[in-house]
Design an enzyme around this catalytic site. Sequence first.
Site, PDB file in Angstrom:
ATOM      1  N   ASN A 202      39.850 -62.412  87.140  1.00  0.00           N
ATOM      2  CA  ASN A 202      39.692 -60.953  87.230  1.00  0.00           C
ATOM      3  C   ASN A 202      38.332 -60.548  87.811  1.00  0.00           C
ATOM      4  O   ASN A 202      37.887 -59.426  87.611  1.00  0.00           O
ATOM      5  CB  ASN A 202      39.945 -60.291  85.865  1.00  0.00           C
ATOM      6  CG  ASN A 202      39.102 -60.914  84.764  1.00  0.00           C
ATOM      7  OD1 ASN A 202      38.130 -61.614  85.056  1.00  0.00           O
ATOM      8  ND2 ASN A 202      39.446 -60.658  83.518  1.00  0.00           N
TER       9      ASN A 202
ATOM     10  N   ARG B 149      28.058 -57.841  79.819  1.00  0.00           N
ATOM     11  CA  ARG B 149      28.107 -57.670  78.365  1.00  0.00           C
ATOM     12  C   ARG B 149      27.192 -56.535  77.901  1.00  0.00           C
ATOM     13  O   ARG B 149      26.071 -56.383  78.396  1.00  0.00           O
ATOM     14  CB  ARG B 149      27.735 -58.982  77.666  1.00  0.00           C
ATOM     15  CG  ARG B 149      28.773 -60.072  77.889  1.00  0.00           C
ATOM     16  CD  ARG B 149      30.126 -59.696  77.269  1.00  0.00           C
ATOM     17  NE  ARG B 149      31.164 -60.671  77.499  1.00  0.00           N
ATOM     18  CZ  ARG B 149      32.219 -60.476  78.327  1.00  0.00           C
ATOM     19  NH1 ARG B 149      32.356 -59.369  79.008  1.00  0.00           N
ATOM     20  NH2 ARG B 149      33.151 -61.416  78.444  1.00  0.00           N
TER      21      ARG B 149
ATOM     22  N   GLN C  70      33.379 -55.012  69.630  1.00  0.00           N
ATOM     23  CA  GLN C  70      34.645 -54.525  70.169  1.00  0.00           C
ATOM     24  C   GLN C  70      35.764 -54.729  69.151  1.00  0.00           C
ATOM     25  O   GLN C  70      35.835 -55.822  68.603  1.00  0.00           O
ATOM     26  CB  GLN C  70      34.981 -55.259  71.460  1.00  0.00           C
ATOM     27  CG  GLN C  70      33.969 -54.979  72.532  1.00  0.00           C
ATOM     28  CD  GLN C  70      34.525 -55.160  73.927  1.00  0.00           C
ATOM     29  OE1 GLN C  70      34.220 -54.393  74.796  1.00  0.00           O
ATOM     30  NE2 GLN C  70      35.329 -56.167  74.140  1.00  0.00           N
TER      31      GLN C  70
ATOM     32  N   HIS D 288      36.586 -51.400  77.933  1.00  0.00           N
ATOM     33  CA  HIS D 288      36.766 -52.791  78.394  1.00  0.00           C
ATOM     34  C   HIS D 288      38.103 -53.002  79.111  1.00  0.00           C
ATOM     35  O   HIS D 288      38.935 -53.820  78.703  1.00  0.00           O
ATOM     36  CB  HIS D 288      36.616 -53.793  77.239  1.00  0.00           C
ATOM     37  CG  HIS D 288      36.179 -55.142  77.738  1.00  0.00           C
ATOM     38  ND1 HIS D 288      35.655 -56.108  76.932  1.00  0.00           N
ATOM     39  CD2 HIS D 288      36.201 -55.684  78.985  1.00  0.00           C
ATOM     40  CE1 HIS D 288      35.368 -57.185  77.654  1.00  0.00           C
ATOM     41  NE2 HIS D 288      35.700 -56.942  78.900  1.00  0.00           N
TER      42      HIS D 288
HETATM   43  P1  NDP Z   1      29.088 -66.106  87.503  1.00  0.00           P
HETATM   44  O1  NDP Z   1      28.845 -67.251  86.608  1.00  0.00           O
HETATM   45  O2  NDP Z   1      29.837 -66.302  88.781  1.00  0.00           O
HETATM   46  O3  NDP Z   1      27.732 -65.382  87.880  1.00  0.00           O
HETATM   47  C1  NDP Z   1      26.705 -65.154  86.963  1.00  0.00           C
HETATM   48  C2  NDP Z   1      25.423 -65.173  87.751  1.00  0.00           C
HETATM   49  O4  NDP Z   1      24.376 -64.835  86.848  1.00  0.00           O
HETATM   50  C3  NDP Z   1      25.085 -66.550  88.323  1.00  0.00           C
HETATM   51  O5  NDP Z   1      24.703 -66.413  89.666  1.00  0.00           O
HETATM   52  C4  NDP Z   1      23.927 -66.995  87.440  1.00  0.00           C
HETATM   53  O6  NDP Z   1      23.032 -67.860  88.078  1.00  0.00           O
HETATM   54  C5  NDP Z   1      23.272 -65.675  87.166  1.00  0.00           C
HETATM   55  N1  NDP Z   1      22.378 -65.681  86.027  1.00  0.00           N
HETATM   56  C6  NDP Z   1      22.551 -66.249  84.804  1.00  0.00           C
HETATM   57  N2  NDP Z   1      21.496 -65.993  84.029  1.00  0.00           N
HETATM   58  C7  NDP Z   1      20.626 -65.262  84.753  1.00  0.00           C
HETATM   59  C8  NDP Z   1      19.349 -64.710  84.512  1.00  0.00           C
HETATM   60  N3  NDP Z   1      18.750 -64.868  83.322  1.00  0.00           N
HETATM   61  N4  NDP Z   1      18.734 -64.037  85.494  1.00  0.00           N
HETATM   62  C9  NDP Z   1      19.335 -63.872  86.692  1.00  0.00           C
HETATM   63  N5  NDP Z   1      20.554 -64.373  86.992  1.00  0.00           N
HETATM   64  C10 NDP Z   1      21.190 -65.049  86.035  1.00  0.00           C
HETATM   65  O7  NDP Z   1      29.825 -64.998  86.578  1.00  0.00           O
HETATM   66  P2  NDP Z   1      30.764 -63.803  87.039  1.00  0.00           P
HETATM   67  O8  NDP Z   1      30.157 -63.119  88.207  1.00  0.00           O
HETATM   68  O9  NDP Z   1      32.173 -64.257  87.107  1.00  0.00           O
HETATM   69  O10 NDP Z   1      30.691 -62.877  85.735  1.00  0.00           O
HETATM   70  C11 NDP Z   1      29.452 -62.330  85.312  1.00  0.00           C
HETATM   71  C12 NDP Z   1      29.601 -61.788  83.904  1.00  0.00           C
HETATM   72  O11 NDP Z   1      30.491 -60.668  83.932  1.00  0.00           O
HETATM   73  C13 NDP Z   1      30.274 -62.767  82.916  1.00  0.00           C
HETATM   74  O12 NDP Z   1      29.307 -63.609  82.305  1.00  0.00           O
HETATM   75  C14 NDP Z   1      30.942 -61.862  81.925  1.00  0.00           C
HETATM   76  O13 NDP Z   1      30.073 -61.641  80.832  1.00  0.00           O
HETATM   77  C15 NDP Z   1      31.129 -60.564  82.689  1.00  0.00           C
HETATM   78  N6  NDP Z   1      32.548 -60.285  82.907  1.00  0.00           N
HETATM   79  C16 NDP Z   1      33.033 -59.092  82.487  1.00  0.00           C
HETATM   80  C17 NDP Z   1      34.366 -58.811  82.630  1.00  0.00           C
HETATM   81  C18 NDP Z   1      34.918 -57.515  82.166  1.00  0.00           C
HETATM   82  O14 NDP Z   1      36.127 -57.430  81.946  1.00  0.00           O
HETATM   83  N7  NDP Z   1      34.140 -56.453  82.047  1.00  0.00           N
HETATM   84  C19 NDP Z   1      35.309 -59.780  83.187  1.00  0.00           C
HETATM   85  C20 NDP Z   1      34.667 -60.939  83.740  1.00  0.00           C
HETATM   86  C21 NDP Z   1      33.336 -61.196  83.543  1.00  0.00           C
HETATM   87  P3  NDP Z   1      23.334 -69.455  88.078  1.00  0.00           P
HETATM   88  O15 NDP Z   1      24.243 -69.655  89.228  1.00  0.00           O
HETATM   89  O16 NDP Z   1      22.024 -70.048  88.201  1.00  0.00           O
HETATM   90  O17 NDP Z   1      23.984 -69.798  86.761  1.00  0.00           O
END
Ligand code: NDP
Length: 401
Positions: free
Chosen positions: A147, A285, A314, A333
């Site tokens: 998603n 989140r 939630q 959500h």
């Molecule tokens: P990804 O794992 O593809 O991307 C997360 C990115 O965050 C990565 O590039 C990661 O870097 C980076 N990152 C992690 N920690 C840090 C930090 N401290 N500072 C800067 N960058 C950081 O996840 P998605 O894009 O798929 O999803 C992101 C978030 O969205 C999920 O963790 C989830 O919580 C949320 N989500 C919400 C949904 C909803 O229904 N509202 C559905 C799906 C997801 P690195 O590559 O180094 O790890």
Amino acid sequence: MSKILIVLYPDPVTGYPPEYARDTIPSINDYPGGATLPSPQALDFTPGELLGCVSGGLGLRDWLESEGHTVVVTSDKEGPDSVFERELPDADIVISQPFWPAYLTPERIEKARNLKLVVTAGIGSDHTDLDAANARGITVAEVTYSNSISVAEHTVMQVLVLVRDFVKQHEISAAGGWNIADAVERSYDLEGMRVGVFAAGRIGRAVIERLAPFGVHLSYTDRFRLSEDYERKYNLTYHDSIESLVQNIDVLTVHAPLTAETRGLLNTELLNTMPRGAYIVNPARAAIADRDAIVQALESGQLAGYAGDVWDPQPAPVDHPWRTMPHNAMTPHTSGTSLSGQARYAAGTREILEDWFAGNDIRPEYLIVEGGSYKGVGATSYAKVPTKADEGQAELSQATS
Ligand code: NDP
């Protein structure tokens, strides 16, 4: 044979199945970057059906029961007398969704003596205590990418809803009004604004790619810098910290996972360094933002709007201040559970279960923890990155040992 405990959100109040607006959903062939869609051996549902609620049952019940498994599907998940608490002790597999999370705390994991597999039907497994799962050797998997585009589209929608001030205009028209001045007193064009993306992973990059045609100035921060080609293609400016990013933008979108590093990051101190009248869209989140700091910044005018999708906890209590704070465009959500997204995460959940029962490996892109440590996508997305405090602690332990 296994006992499978599935926790899903309640059925529509108007009954199940709903009257669908459309007869089909488009078929998608692959995800950006070439990752492949879920490929279960069979499906017992028609894509486009409401699958994420109890009666939808992720389209799994008939298949699982025909294989001799015991299936319990419930939305009743809170409190000691809930169906979830009662059924947990002998469950082998727990499935839930971030939209209606079955929180698997260390205490609950301790109680679930048979638990071997936890599946997130969607993305984001932070409702499961992953350290406790590792300590018990429980496998945790989620349906990566299912998603991501749903959430990216929702993000773009919320950016426009805030900047154009859509909600108020719609309310005026629905209430029979026509005062145009009232309707537009906070309405701007997105064109020309500076948009900062916090974390350019799957969702963050999809947001960048979808917002670029709006003629905005894009910047981002992430732990790792994107390729030069990518930065050039989208005219992206890189910042090496969130602190630097937020000083130079009009709109912030948030796509980092919830970790020890990101929890509470959007606090009063940081919000006060943003230009007055900035907007925040956070479909990641809720706990990445300090709840009360967001309310205060909206009330003082430091923020012009906040739109989020995820709440803490939630479902959010009816008196949660984000429901009524000024200039919010919150959703309950829903961004990742469009009917299109449901078809993909239900199919991915079935694929994970098929592999599990057949003794096959679960795809690495779905694996979060296995055999006591972070594996597959979990090793990059969830494994704890050492912080300065950890390093200090490690030095201290070395010095004292
Ligand atoms: P990804 O794992 O593809 O991307 C997360 C990115 O965050 C990565 O590039 C990661 O870097 C980076 N990152 C992690 N920690 C840090 C930090 N401290 N500072 C800067 N960058 C950081 O996840 P998605 O894009 O798929 O999803 C992101 C978030 O969205 C999920 O963790 C989830 O919580 C949320 N989500 C919400 C949904 C909803 O229904 N509202 C559905 C799906 C997801 P690195 O590559 O180094 O790890």
